[in-house]
Design an enzyme around this catalytic site. Structure first.
Site: not given
Ligand SMILES: NC(=O)c1ccc[n+]([C@@H]2O[C@H](COP(=O)([O-])OP(=O)(O)OC[C@H]3O[C@@H](n4cnc5c(N)ncnc54)[C@H](O)[C@@H]3O)[C@@H](O)[C@H]2O)c1
Length: 400
Positions: A206, A260
């Site tokens: 990720k 993010c």
């Protein structure tokens, strides 16, 4: 099977709804009681296309309910925030308090055959930390716990599609946890495929995805600064370069924002400062972009008393998320320089956002002498002709 989703924000709420749509009995739990009240009252608290309709259907079918109390469950999903903070020396560090506290809460009601899935984006070895916390609270030995890290990869604005169609990484700590978690995702997914790996690889996967985008955008932002010096159009340059079959440069902007991409590269750098040189340089390049834009804007004003209208305060088009937004930073820098700023963020209802006056599109067009386009919100895209009547600085190539 009863699934409890802990944390009902941008990720947890759509996830809970999608799980309910797949036929699971879902309980949404959040420490924010106001969120639970809003949801129990039949409303959602975030902006996401199609979410309100899907929410109403799931609740009407009786598969989805909400509680401010955490109770026993077969599966616990954890989708809590993982922000960063800067310590006294200015070093960026992951703030894992929310993951730890969610783990302690779940550990208190955990039973041996339960599964815990961590969906939050986390630094390497956080899933191991979570397993330790769960073990301490539940008394279940760490190697008997079923824990997996399945990082969420959806994009705000298209979540309801991507939740069912993106591939999923299931990074499990035991083969049993891998099978249990994969079985759940396979029930939810329409086109997406489940890929099984270990928890450490899933954590790094990720971070690698988002860091790839940060580095690529840093390259685009660097090109925009170089092109400015050369007097050529960076958007035209990138369009031409991307005609090459193996080149895909992303779009420059006012910086990089959101919960993010602007955060996750720090999670790698924190643990590997000696090795992560490109990652660090890219982060710095993107963080410096709002100041570059502010300097350009100030030097373009006809007079210092001009009002600058900033079109867009969120971090990407057609979402309401203001976290880590470079547009907000741009406004603050302009204000520090003594410039009068009015912004138009159609997805924020407040008349002031972090000290920046927030007005309607009509009002910003009336008041501003000079415009900065920081985002291609639909309302701006649909009014290009009107915008082009004023002088402007276009950070994202919207007016091309
Ligand atoms: N927003 C995105 O686009 C996106 C995309 C992919 C991954 N992620 C990751 O998903 C995670 C969640 O992000 P988000 O955007 O949904 O955050 P958010 O702030 O929108 O929501 C988090 C929710 O968790 C709640 N919470 C905090 N501690 C809790 C606890 N102990 N128990 C229950 N609830 C608790 C908060 O009240 C809040 O409602 C983060 O790690 C983020 O990096 C986010």
């Amino acid at each position: 099977m009863k699934i409890t989703v802990m944390g009902l924000g941008y990720i947890g709420l759509p996830t809970a709804i999608t799980l309910a749509e797949a036929g699971f009995e879902v309980c949404g739990f959040d420490v924010n009681e106001k969120t639970i009240e809003t949801l129990k009252g039949g409303h959602i608290h975030i902006v996401e296309p199609g979410l309100q309709e899907a929410f109403e259907t799931a609740v009407a079918h009786g598969h989805l309910h909400f509680s401010a109390e955490l109770s026993k469950s077969d599966v616990f999903y954890i989708a809590v925030p993982t922000p960063f903070y800067q310590d006294e020396s200015g070093t960026h560090k992951a703030d894992l308090r929310f993951v730890e506290s969610a783990g302690r809460m779940a550990g208190k009601v955990l039973e041996p055959k339960n599964l815990v899935i961590l969906e939050s984006t986390v630094p390497p070895r956080t899933t191991e930390m979570l397993a330790r916390v769960l073990s301490e609270e539940s008394g279940i030995a760490m190697d008997e716990l079923h824990v997996a890290h399945c990082p969420e990869r959806v994009i705000p604005g298209n979540m309801m599609f991507e939740l069912k169609n993106n591939d999923r990484i299931v990074g499990a700590r035991t083969p049993e946890a891998a099978e249990m978690a994969a079985a759940i995702y396979e029930k939810v997914l329409e086109k997406g495929i489940v890929h099984k790996t270990d928890d450490l690889t899933a954590e790094m996967c990720k971070l690698t995805e988002n860091t790839f985008r940060d580095v690529n955008i840093a390259y685009a932002n660097e090109l925009s600064v170089i092109c400015d010096k050369m007097g050529i159009d960076v958007f035209e340059l990138i369009r031409l370069a991307n005609c090459h079959p193996r080149v895909n440069i992303l779009t420059p902007g006012v910086g990089v924002g959101g919960h993010c991409i602007a955060v996750d590269p720090w999670f790698i750098y924190e643990q590997f400062p000696e090795e992560a040189k490109v990652i660090h340089a890219s982060r710095v390049r993107n963080e410096n972009k709002p100041r570059f834009v502010a300097d350009k804007v100030v030097s373009s004003l006809a007079k210092v008393t001009d009002t600058v209208g900033v079109l867009g305060l969120s971090y990407k088009p057609d979402v309401d998320d203001l976290r880590e937004s470079p547009s907000i930073e741009l406004c603050h820098i302009l204000q520090e320089k003594g410039v009068r700023v009015v912004a138009c963020e159609p997805f924020a209802e407040a008349s002031e956002v972090q000290g920046i006056p927030n007005v309607s599109f009509e009002q910003v067009m009336r008041e501003a002498d000079y415009l900065v386009i920081t985002l291609g919100h639909s309302i701006f895209k649909n009014n290009k002709e009107l915008i082009s009547e004023k002088s402007y600085y276009d950070c994202v190539g919207m007016m091309e």
